[in-house]
Design a protein around this motif. Sequence first.
Motif, mmCIF file in Angstrom:
data_model
loop_
_atom_site.group_PDB
_atom_site.id
_atom_site.type_symbol
_atom_site.label_atom_id
_atom_site.label_comp_id
_atom_site.label_asym_id
_atom_site.label_seq_id
_atom_site.Cartn_x
_atom_site.Cartn_y
_atom_site.Cartn_z
ATOM 1 N N LYS A 49 4.195 30.534 -4.590
ATOM 2 C CA LYS A 49 3.738 29.470 -3.702
ATOM 3 C C LYS A 49 2.223 29.417 -3.856
ATOM 4 C CE LYS A 49 7.440 29.668 -0.376
ATOM 5 N NZ LYS A 49 7.850 29.122 0.881
ATOM 6 N N THR A 68 -1.034 27.637 -2.501
ATOM 7 C CA THR A 68 -1.606 26.861 -1.406
ATOM 8 C C THR A 68 -3.061 26.574 -1.726
ATOM 9 O OG1 THR A 68 -0.104 27.880 0.178
ATOM 10 C CG2 THR A 68 -2.079 26.842 1.083
ATOM 11 N N THR A 86 0.921 22.954 -0.286
ATOM 12 C CA THR A 86 1.523 24.070 -1.009
ATOM 13 C C THR A 86 2.437 23.549 -2.115
ATOM 14 O OG1 THR A 86 1.429 25.508 0.931
ATOM 15 C CG2 THR A 86 2.972 26.128 -0.801
ATOM 16 N N THR A 112 5.355 19.367 -5.283
ATOM 17 C CA THR A 112 5.174 19.292 -3.843
ATOM 18 C C THR A 112 5.398 17.855 -3.403
ATOM 19 O OG1 THR A 112 3.751 19.941 -1.993
ATOM 20 C CG2 THR A 112 2.682 18.825 -3.838
ATOM 21 N N SER A 133 -7.069 26.012 -5.323
ATOM 22 C CA SER A 133 -6.213 26.974 -4.634
ATOM 23 C C SER A 133 -7.005 27.849 -3.672
ATOM 24 C CB SER A 133 -5.481 27.855 -5.652
ATOM 25 O OG SER A 133 -6.394 28.654 -6.376
#
Length: 192
Positions: free
Chosen positions: A122, A124, A137, A161, A109
């Motif tokens: 969220k 990412t 993401t 995702t 991350s």
Amino acid sequence: MKKLLLSAAVAATLFGASTAHAADYVIDTQGAHAFVNFKIKHLGYSWLHGRFNTFDGGFNYDSANPNASQIMVNIETKSIDSNHAERDKHLRGKDFLNVDKFPQASFKSTSIVFDAKGDEAKVTGDFTLHGVTKSITFEIDKIGEGKDPWGGYRVGFEGETSLKLADFGIDYNLGPASTHVDIGLFIEGIRK
């Protein structure tokens, strides 16, 4: 001098209070309470489901400051399992994962943003697959957290995702309905 020491003590107390709940967690793969699943459309008529059987990782999580969290997951690509030996052999080969050349996939991350309740986020990060690293993401949900029956403490999340295979150099023609694969990450962490 006393004011300076008092200010430093107050700052240390406040900083300590804000990080008191931060903890490192190991993903519970030994107890089979974590999964990396995938699904891809087959000819646009149905779904092919599978998973990666071997992976590990961990995360840092603080319910008082969830946006400071971090996660890292490593996946052994040869552990792909679509419940069909011949298909799995093909998926491990050069047309798809090429596991001899790229034995690992990973996610680390770079940003985690939770909603005001701290239940959805969220995430990412950098995902490496087939020798290609891209920012992706995940939409995640917090399932829950608390003490377990063995004296430990756990927290669980799930996320999903969708990845375009060609973005990761996998361009084997599966037809127009099968250009993307959905990845599901279901993790339960045990506090260290």
